[in-house]
Enzyme design. Structure first.
Site, PDB file in Angstrom:
ATOM      1  N   ARG A  32       0.818  -1.216   0.000  1.00 43.97           N
ATOM      2  CA  ARG A  32       0.000   0.000   0.000  1.00 43.97           C
ATOM      3  C   ARG A  32       0.851   1.264   0.000  1.00 43.97           C
ATOM      4  O   ARG A  32       0.415   2.320  -0.452  1.00 43.97           O
ATOM      5  CB  ARG A  32      -0.907   0.031   1.235  1.00 43.97           C
ATOM      6  CG  ARG A  32      -2.022  -0.990   1.230  1.00 43.97           C
ATOM      7  CD  ARG A  32      -2.959  -0.733   2.396  1.00 43.97           C
ATOM      8  NE  ARG A  32      -2.258  -0.617   3.662  1.00 43.97           N
ATOM      9  CZ  ARG A  32      -2.669   0.108   4.694  1.00 43.97           C
ATOM     10  NH1 ARG A  32      -3.773   0.823   4.596  1.00 43.97           N
ATOM     11  NH2 ARG A  32      -1.984   0.134   5.823  1.00 43.97           N
ATOM     12  N   GLY A 137       1.839 -20.862  12.997  1.00 39.22           N
ATOM     13  CA  GLY A 137       2.890 -21.581  13.697  1.00 39.22           C
ATOM     14  C   GLY A 137       3.979 -20.650  14.172  1.00 39.22           C
ATOM     15  O   GLY A 137       4.005 -19.469  13.826  1.00 39.22           O
ATOM     16  N   SER A 139       6.939 -18.621  14.129  1.00 40.12           N
ATOM     17  CA  SER A 139       7.804 -18.150  13.039  1.00 40.12           C
ATOM     18  C   SER A 139       7.917 -16.632  13.089  1.00 40.12           C
ATOM     19  O   SER A 139       6.943 -15.933  12.786  1.00 40.12           O
ATOM     20  CB  SER A 139       7.234 -18.595  11.688  1.00 40.12           C
ATOM     21  OG  SER A 139       5.836 -18.315  11.607  1.00 40.12           O
ATOM     22  N   LYS A 192      -3.269 -16.551  20.768  1.00 40.22           N
ATOM     23  CA  LYS A 192      -1.939 -16.511  21.393  1.00 40.22           C
ATOM     24  C   LYS A 192      -1.412 -15.086  21.465  1.00 40.22           C
ATOM     25  O   LYS A 192      -0.639 -14.749  22.371  1.00 40.22           O
ATOM     26  CB  LYS A 192      -0.972 -17.426  20.644  1.00 40.22           C
ATOM     27  CG  LYS A 192      -0.802 -17.139  19.145  1.00 40.22           C
ATOM     28  CD  LYS A 192       0.325 -16.203  18.838  1.00 40.22           C
ATOM     29  CE  LYS A 192       0.430 -15.931  17.352  1.00 40.22           C
ATOM     30  NZ  LYS A 192       1.571 -15.054  17.003  1.00 40.22           N
ATOM     31  N   THR A 249       5.536 -16.574  20.907  1.00 35.92           N
ATOM     32  CA  THR A 249       5.017 -15.216  20.990  1.00 35.92           C
ATOM     33  C   THR A 249       5.053 -14.676  22.414  1.00 35.92           C
ATOM     34  O   THR A 249       5.214 -13.474  22.622  1.00 35.92           O
ATOM     35  CB  THR A 249       3.577 -15.168  20.441  1.00 35.92           C
ATOM     36  OG1 THR A 249       3.554 -15.789  19.153  1.00 35.92           O
ATOM     37  CG2 THR A 249       3.085 -13.745  20.297  1.00 35.92           C
ATOM     38  N   SER A 255       8.761 -10.573  19.682  1.00 40.23           N
ATOM     39  CA  SER A 255       7.297 -10.575  19.654  1.00 40.23           C
ATOM     40  C   SER A 255       6.731  -9.178  19.876  1.00 40.23           C
ATOM     41  O   SER A 255       6.929  -8.573  20.940  1.00 40.23           O
ATOM     42  CB  SER A 255       6.762 -11.521  20.733  1.00 40.23           C
ATOM     43  OG  SER A 255       5.382 -11.337  20.932  1.00 40.23           O
ATOM     44  N   ARG A 256       6.006  -8.668  18.892  1.00 45.31           N
ATOM     45  CA  ARG A 256       5.401  -7.340  19.024  1.00 45.31           C
ATOM     46  C   ARG A 256       4.353  -7.314  20.130  1.00 45.31           C
ATOM     47  O   ARG A 256       4.244  -6.350  20.889  1.00 45.31           O
ATOM     48  CB  ARG A 256       4.769  -6.918  17.691  1.00 45.31           C
ATOM     49  CG  ARG A 256       5.767  -6.713  16.579  1.00 45.31           C
ATOM     50  CD  ARG A 256       5.152  -6.012  15.395  1.00 45.31           C
ATOM     51  NE  ARG A 256       4.137  -6.816  14.732  1.00 45.31           N
ATOM     52  CZ  ARG A 256       4.382  -7.642  13.725  1.00 45.31           C
ATOM     53  NH1 ARG A 256       5.617  -7.821  13.309  1.00 45.31           N
ATOM     54  NH2 ARG A 256       3.409  -8.307  13.153  1.00 45.31           N
ATOM     55  N   ASN A 257       3.559  -8.368  20.215  1.00 42.23           N
ATOM     56  CA  ASN A 257       2.510  -8.400  21.228  1.00 42.23           C
ATOM     57  C   ASN A 257       3.091  -8.466  22.633  1.00 42.23           C
ATOM     58  O   ASN A 257       2.610  -7.794  23.550  1.00 42.23           O
ATOM     59  CB  ASN A 257       1.583  -9.596  20.970  1.00 42.23           C
ATOM     60  CG  ASN A 257       0.797  -9.429  19.689  1.00 42.23           C
ATOM     61  OD1 ASN A 257      -0.174  -8.695  19.633  1.00 42.23           O
ATOM     62  ND2 ASN A 257       1.236 -10.100  18.624  1.00 42.23           N
ATOM     63  N   GLU A 282      -1.256  -7.530  16.479  1.00 40.76           N
ATOM     64  CA  GLU A 282      -2.610  -8.029  16.210  1.00 40.76           C
ATOM     65  C   GLU A 282      -3.415  -8.262  17.486  1.00 40.76           C
ATOM     66  O   GLU A 282      -4.635  -8.153  17.503  1.00 40.76           O
ATOM     67  CB  GLU A 282      -2.544  -9.336  15.412  1.00 40.76           C
ATOM     68  CG  GLU A 282      -2.108  -9.171  13.967  1.00 40.76           C
ATOM     69  CD  GLU A 282      -3.289  -8.889  13.045  1.00 40.76           C
ATOM     70  OE1 GLU A 282      -4.339  -8.417  13.525  1.00 40.76           O
ATOM     71  OE2 GLU A 282      -3.142  -9.137  11.839  1.00 40.76           O
TER      72      GLU A 282
END
Length: 339
Positions: A32, A137, A139, A192, A249, A255-257, A282
């Site tokens: 985008r 999965g 990754s 998750k 995660t 891990s962003r979360n 997310e």
């Protein structure tokens, strides 16, 4: 000449474009952002979403959906889950027929509370339904893009199609298992992220490793209960799309979360945390959907409830921790009543 199409300019989309290039495909990556298209095409980099990774010259970025899709033998949808429907509405009559469509988005749509499979089946003509598959999965994008080993699962209703995806994308460094449990693989991949926010907040508060292990354990129980309520096989959650993705995660520094949760645990406001990076965690939006879906189905998910309260209702991390620890005592394997 083989061609693959990847819809998505984020880190995971770029990593999967790189994976396809490793497999010998010419890759059309739909993006985008004009600056991302220019950087991928001229410098073979995506510094906005996947910095530090040199991309294959087989990858060509484009902002033209029709150009991206034309002649593709496989299509990967790697857009944020809350935008999947809008993207599909734009391309549903441009998609090639008879080729695998691999959804790599992890989430539950707000409002409709639909899994990505339900979104796609609702918006795409029936001729595409047998070709839908769902990749999930443990990754991390940066590792996959560099060719480091990873194992994932691809789920689909058609054994022939999911096996085709396994062959088309799998490699010695990217091992793919197949599954017929479309629901279980998706629920594991979506929820998750919510649990990882809780574990990150736990670490940010300085509660220690024991508390984090407990959250992961009870988080898996919540994920499994929701998946089973949606018709999944509970054993799916013992595989890569369940415990595998959950552990990575919740514990991985990339891990962003988890990072969002950690910052919240240290007392930073959510707006500041989200504004500090262009990348999407997310779990932030999915937390709202998970809570609402659990309530709709009568599934007890106390950790997810507290994460949603902290993220969207102004609750504090300390209060959430206290609420969870002071819940009524019970048997570990006893089926809980809805809170």
């Amino acid at each position: 000449m083989r061609k693959a199409c990847v819809f998505g300019s984020g880190g995971w989309g770029t990593a999967l474009a790189q994976l396809c290039a490793f497999k010998g495909y010419d890759v059309a990556q739909w993006v985008r952002e004009p600056e991302v298209a220019e950087s991928v095409n001229r410098a073979h980099e995506n510094p906005l979403f996947l910095p530090g990774v040199r991309l294959s010259e087989r990858i060509a970025a484009t902002m033209d959906e029709q150009e991206a899709l034309r002649g593709s033998e496989i299509v990967l949808l790697v857009v944020p889950s809350q935008f999947l429907r809008s993207v599909v509405l734009r391309i549903r009559y441009l998609l090639p027929t008879g080729v695998p469509i691999v959804c790599c988005s992890k989430g539950i749509e707000k409002g409709s509370l639909e899994l990505m499979s339900e979104v796609l089946q609702g918006e795409l003509p029936g001729k595409y339904h047998p070709y839908l598959t769902f990749l999930s999965g443990p990754s991390f994008a940066g590792e996959v893009a560099l060719g480091k080993p990873a194992n994932v699962t691809v789920a689909g209703q058609s054994r022939q199609v999911r096996t085709a995806v396994q062959s088309m994308l799998g490699s010695p460094s990217f091992r793919i298992y197949t599954s017929a449990d479309v629901v279980g693989v998706q629920v594991g991949g979506a929820v998750k992220n919510v649990i990882a926010i809780a574990v990150g907040a736990c670490d940010g508060m300085g509660f220690g490793l024991s508390a984090q292990a407990s959250l992961i354990t009870r988080g898996l129980a919540e994920i499994t209960r929701l998946a089973v309520a949606k018709g999944a096989n509970p054993l799916t959650l013992s595989g890569h799309a369940g415990i595998g993705d959950l552990v990575l995660t919740c514990t991985g520094s990339l891990s962003r979360n988890r990072r969002v949760g950690y910052a919240l645990g240290q007392g930073k406001p959510l707006a500041e945390v989200l504004g500090s990076t262009p990348m999407i965690a997310e779990g932030v939006e999915t937390a709202h959907s998970v809570r609402d879906l659990a309530r709709k189905l009568g599934v007890s998910m106390p950790i997810s409830e507290e994460v949603a309260r902290v993220l969207h209702e102004g609750g504090s991390v300390a209060e959430a921790a206290r609420t969870l620890m002071e819940r009524p005592l019970r048997e570990e394997l006893e089926e809980p009543e809805r809170d």
